[in-house]
Design a protein around this motif. Structure first.
Motif, short mmCIF file in Angstrom:
data_model
loop_
_atom_site.label_atom_id
_atom_site.label_comp_id
_atom_site.label_asym_id
_atom_site.label_seq_id
_atom_site.Cartn_x
_atom_site.Cartn_y
_atom_site.Cartn_z
N GLY A 165 0.82 -1.20 0.00
CA GLY A 165 0.00 0.00 0.00
C GLY A 165 0.85 1.25 0.00
N ILE A 166 0.32 2.34 -0.56
CA ILE A 166 1.08 3.58 -0.68
C ILE A 166 0.13 4.76 -0.64
N ALA A 167 0.52 5.81 0.08
CA ALA A 167 -0.32 7.01 0.18
C ALA A 167 0.53 8.17 0.67
N PHE A 168 0.17 9.38 0.24
CA PHE A 168 0.84 10.59 0.68
C PHE A 168 0.08 11.26 1.81
N ALA A 169 0.82 11.88 2.73
CA ALA A 169 0.22 12.78 3.70
C ALA A 169 -0.38 13.96 2.96
N PRO B 58 -0.15 -5.30 7.02
CA PRO B 58 -0.96 -4.18 6.51
C PRO B 58 -0.97 -4.20 4.99
N ASP B 59 -2.06 -3.72 4.42
CA ASP B 59 -2.20 -3.74 2.96
C ASP B 59 -2.45 -2.31 2.48
N GLY B 60 -3.61 -2.02 1.90
CA GLY B 60 -3.88 -0.70 1.36
C GLY B 60 -4.02 0.37 2.42
N LEU B 61 -3.82 1.63 1.99
CA LEU B 61 -3.84 2.78 2.89
C LEU B 61 -4.76 3.87 2.36
N ALA B 62 -5.31 4.65 3.29
CA ALA B 62 -6.03 5.88 2.96
C ALA B 62 -5.70 6.90 4.03
N ASP C 139 -6.97 10.68 5.91
CA ASP C 139 -8.07 11.63 6.01
C ASP C 139 -7.55 13.06 6.00
N GLU C 140 -8.46 14.02 6.09
CA GLU C 140 -8.12 15.44 5.94
C GLU C 140 -7.17 15.94 7.01
N ALA C 141 -7.12 15.27 8.16
CA ALA C 141 -6.21 15.67 9.24
C ALA C 141 -4.92 14.87 9.24
N GLY C 142 -4.73 13.99 8.24
CA GLY C 142 -3.50 13.23 8.14
C GLY C 142 -3.50 11.91 8.88
N ARG C 143 -4.63 11.50 9.43
CA ARG C 143 -4.70 10.20 10.08
C ARG C 143 -4.63 9.09 9.04
N ILE C 144 -4.07 7.96 9.44
CA ILE C 144 -3.77 6.86 8.53
C ILE C 144 -4.77 5.73 8.74
N TYR C 145 -5.39 5.28 7.67
CA TYR C 145 -6.34 4.16 7.70
C TYR C 145 -5.68 3.00 6.97
N ALA C 146 -5.40 1.93 7.69
CA ALA C 146 -4.64 0.81 7.12
C ALA C 146 -5.49 -0.45 7.11
N ALA C 147 -5.63 -1.06 5.94
CA ALA C 147 -6.32 -2.33 5.82
C ALA C 147 -5.43 -3.43 6.39
N ALA D 299 -9.05 -7.25 5.73
CA ALA D 299 -9.25 -6.09 4.86
C ALA D 299 -8.05 -5.96 3.93
N SER D 300 -8.33 -5.56 2.68
CA SER D 300 -7.26 -5.44 1.69
C SER D 300 -7.06 -4.01 1.23
N ASN D 301 -8.12 -3.18 1.28
CA ASN D 301 -7.98 -1.83 0.74
C ASN D 301 -9.01 -0.91 1.36
N VAL D 302 -8.71 0.38 1.35
CA VAL D 302 -9.61 1.41 1.87
C VAL D 302 -9.55 2.62 0.95
N GLU D 303 -10.67 3.36 0.90
CA GLU D 303 -10.74 4.53 0.03
C GLU D 303 -11.84 5.45 0.52
N PHE D 304 -11.54 6.75 0.61
CA PHE D 304 -12.56 7.73 0.93
C PHE D 304 -13.29 8.14 -0.35
N GLY D 305 -14.57 8.45 -0.21
CA GLY D 305 -15.35 8.91 -1.34
C GLY D 305 -16.75 9.28 -0.91
N GLY D 306 -17.68 9.08 -1.82
CA GLY D 306 -19.05 9.49 -1.57
C GLY D 306 -19.25 10.95 -1.93
#
Length: 323
Positions: free
Chosen positions: A198-202, A250-254, A256-264, A288-295
């Motif tokens: 998994g990979i994600a930027f702050a 840990p697998d995928g990452l997301a 949030d707006e405050a920089g908190r890390i959500y790890a599958a 869990a394998s992946n996470v993503e914000f949306g809606g």
């Protein structure tokens, strides 16, 4: 043992709704967890018929939530009304997906060992398929940097795990994190991670998070951690360990707006502060394998776990997309 068997550990069978476990779905490890999710919130299953769902990407202009069902060799899209439609079938065992700075879908393909971009007319442009004159391993996940570059991970799962690609001997001497410059150049950024996943930027782009999943590949004693690399002048500094897991990987990452890390993770979605403080967990019955914000308002967290894709509404939004 196969990769997913190690990831699963002793995970319970069943789905979110109706499984027999008495354990709470929401587990708080820090009082600040209450700022993220209402105690009564529950994940809502959107899709239950996958083999190994991954690659979640919120793309309303493409119909909704893009999902890669890696082992079924297909991609689908889940609309806001819940309707599930085919997107790419076959998909070259597609895994990670991300939108680029122009809103085009970028996909990591296991079977072809490449990263491709879907153009507005539906044609595919190859962005990366080799490094140093040799084929990549099996691009896994991708992230968009503030400067428009695409960063991606290249472990060996797609060439070593049955049903996730075509088995082959790695041509690369390492498993790297790569950067595709906006001009198209493919650059190796680090080989310090045994099996980057998994990979994600702050939100500010100054930190790159990468999951280390060596423990998920026939190596129960391998590393299983979330790493943070400082990013300066488009280069990576020495990584620090944000969180080291005792089991699973840990697998995928997301983010949030405050920089908190959500790890599958094997026991659900774990939520951390950037300093490694564990705030809590959204439990899943299977890893869990992946996470993503949306809606529509960015408050919905999509979660993939084995055959299931689900969603839970949070009090916080996902980080604004780069570009």
């Amino acid at each position: 043992m196969r990769r997913r068997d190690i990831l699963c550990g002793l995970a319970a069978s069943g789905l979110w709704s109706g499984h027999a476990s008495a354990a709470p779905i929401l587990r708080s490890d820090d009082p600040r967890f209450a700022e993220l999710v209402d105690p009564s919130a529950r994940p809502m299953p959107l899709y239950r018929e996958g083999r190994w769902c991954e690659g979640l990407c919120w793309a309303p202009h493409l119909g909704g939530l893009i999902v890669s069902d890696v082992r079924s060799n297909r991609m689908l899209v889940i609309g806001e009304n819940g309707e599930v439609k085919p997107f790419r079938d076959p998909s070259n065992n597609a895994n990670g997906n991300i939108l680029d700075a122009k809103g085009r879908l970028v996909t990591c393909e296991h079977r072809t060992r490449r990263v491709v971009r879907r153009e507005p007319d539906g044609t595919m442009t190859v962005m990366a398929d080799s490094y140093g004159g040799k084929p990549l391993n099996s691009p896994n996940d991708a992230a968009l940097a503030p400067d428009g570059a695409i960063w991606f991970t290249d472990p060996v799962f797609g060439i070593t795990v049955p049903d996730e690609g075509i088995q082959a001997v790695p041509a690369q001497s390492a498993r790297r994190v790569y950067r595709i410059d906006p001009a198209g150049e493919v650059q190796g950024m680090t080989d310090a991670v045994g099996q980057p996943n998994g990979i994600a930027f702050a939100p500010d782009g100054h930190t790159l998070y990468v999951t280390e999943t060596s423990a998920a590949l026939d190596n129960a004693e391998g590393a299983r951690a979330i790493l943070a690399f400082p990013v300066k002048d488009r280069r990576l500094g020495e990584p620090r360990v944000v969180a080291a897991l005792d089991a699973g990987a840990p697998d995928g990452l997301a983010i949030d707006e405050a920089g908190r890390i959500y790890a599958a993770c094997a026991d659900g979605v774990r939520i951390y502060l950037p300093d490694g403080t564990l705030l809590g967990r959204i439990a899943t019955a299977t890893p869990a394998s992946n996470v993503e914000f949306g809606g529509a308002d960015g408050h919905r967290l999509f979660i993939s776990a084995g055959s299931v894709v689900a969603a839970i509404d949070l009090k916080v939004r996902g980080a604004a997309k780069a570009g």
